[in-house]
Design an enzyme around this catalytic site. Sequence first.
Site, mmCIF file in Angstrom:
data_model
loop_
_atom_site.group_PDB
_atom_site.id
_atom_site.type_symbol
_atom_site.label_atom_id
_atom_site.label_comp_id
_atom_site.label_asym_id
_atom_site.label_seq_id
_atom_site.Cartn_x
_atom_site.Cartn_y
_atom_site.Cartn_z
ATOM 1 N N CYS A 181 11.037 5.007 -8.127
ATOM 2 C CA CYS A 181 11.958 4.992 -9.070
ATOM 3 C C CYS A 181 11.518 4.433 -10.231
ATOM 4 C CB CYS A 181 13.284 4.367 -8.480
ATOM 5 S SG CYS A 181 13.977 5.208 -6.923
ATOM 6 N N HIS A 316 18.079 -1.582 -14.375
ATOM 7 C CA HIS A 316 17.741 -0.608 -13.236
ATOM 8 C C HIS A 316 18.984 -0.470 -12.450
ATOM 9 C CE1 HIS A 316 15.401 1.627 -10.505
ATOM 10 N NE2 HIS A 316 15.613 0.752 -9.395
ATOM 11 N N GLU A 327 18.210 -8.332 -9.749
ATOM 12 C CA GLU A 327 17.981 -8.209 -11.264
ATOM 13 C C GLU A 327 18.773 -9.035 -11.860
ATOM 14 O OE1 GLU A 327 17.571 -4.434 -14.308
ATOM 15 O OE2 GLU A 327 18.728 -4.086 -12.167
ATOM 16 N N LYS A 350 23.571 4.437 -14.598
ATOM 17 C CA LYS A 350 23.403 5.224 -13.224
ATOM 18 C C LYS A 350 25.130 5.367 -12.929
ATOM 19 C CE LYS A 350 18.901 3.852 -11.614
ATOM 20 N NZ LYS A 350 18.788 3.109 -13.031
ATOM 21 N N HIS A 355 21.586 8.209 -9.632
ATOM 22 C CA HIS A 355 20.324 7.547 -9.643
ATOM 23 C C HIS A 355 19.222 8.845 -9.502
ATOM 24 C CE1 HIS A 355 16.676 5.262 -9.374
ATOM 25 N NE2 HIS A 355 16.781 4.662 -8.124
ATOM 26 N N PHE A 418 10.709 1.545 -4.975
ATOM 27 C CA PHE A 418 10.169 1.068 -3.638
ATOM 28 C C PHE A 418 8.380 0.682 -3.632
ATOM 29 C CE2 PHE A 418 13.351 3.847 -0.878
ATOM 30 C CZ PHE A 418 14.419 2.976 -1.145
#
Length: 431
Positions: A181, A316, A327, A350, A355, A418
Amino acid sequence: MSLKRVVVTGLGAYTPLGANVAKSWAGLLAGNQSLIPLSDFYNRDEFAKLQKLVPLDTVVSRQHANPLDTFPNYDQRRTTPAHQIVLEKTREALTHAKLLKEEDQDDSTELLWDLDKTRVGCVIGTGMPSMPDLQSTISTLFTKPKVSPFLIPRVLPNMATGNVMIKYGFQGPSSCPSTACATGNSSIIDGFNMIQLGLADLMICGSYEFSIDPISIAGFYRSKAISRKHQTRPFDVERDGFVMGEGCGILILESWDSATSRGAPILAEVKGAGMSNDGHHITTPLPDGSGGKLAMENALKRANLTPDKIGYINAHATSTQLGDLAESTAIVNIFGTKDTGKAPFVSSNKGHIGHLLGASGSVESIFTILGLQNGKFPPNLNLQNLDESSTINDVNLIRDSTLTDDTIEYAITNSFGFGGVNTSILFAKVH
């Protein structure tokens, strides 16, 4: 060696909110979503099988059941729908950068400026290869031993980059990051590095992801990443994962000298970029957010800016319990709490678009640039109940309505992936 200044001169986008930049931005400001039930684009037999793994009412973030509804001229044998959309959005970005005629004229590849094509490159990444191609080939291989000669070009992740380079005859540096991502940001950072180091004058950068298919949906659902409540709720106390989306974002990066010499529109400057890795877990971030913190600190250091200069952060924030908290902790540790009166405003796109996986970084970079240009920063959609018992409550979150502030000069956009990948890009408004 002196480093080159790098600016953004063109944008192209395909998102759940619209088939181009203007429609996507308008949809974002309007607070729109585009959620489609899985049952709308699977036949009864396919969906019956999928229901055994994924709930019947699962939704995805997408414009149409068929992403090529707006792209009729398409060679279905040689290229995937994703590759076709990348080519279309590259054209939009090149047109925006005043390098091609307006889109409604023709499909000419003749540039309006005499660029040295050996110094024009392309970095377009994706999180995953074409899963539908792999799925259909594997399912029929042993009953009907036949494989398309176009299978490999269709599933190779770098073929979007290759198709762009071939179409326009560009011969500069090219690559294809795949950092889950964080792919979109990784692609932009690679292009930024190429130009800043003097290895190219212009780079076509971005990412795409078109992975709404049975294998991907089932895989993300089984990993507990997809929301059971059918909403992406960044920073909300009831966040439980994301809605999967699809899209593409393309940016034209150019050296300051190249852009100014041809009178190109300068949309923003890329002032800095930072990368890091958690070195911790395949999917779970470091709880203290130190990996994301390092990426943001590296971006600030490279831009030679102090934290107080940053007015906005495009987070994010994928609406997972651990990710949003980590975050938020990183942001507070660098920029302070909202009570100080100096903390940057923060929101995630998002809630609006879901996403977009590998495409998220490039699309969110586009929205960050447009925010700086227009002095408008959309809120966190679907944020109904703030997580007041955690560090999230200390973040200066934009709530309820779009923030209008044309004094904001610098913004950061984060993308994490990831494998522990963390990326941050720092954009500056150009007057």
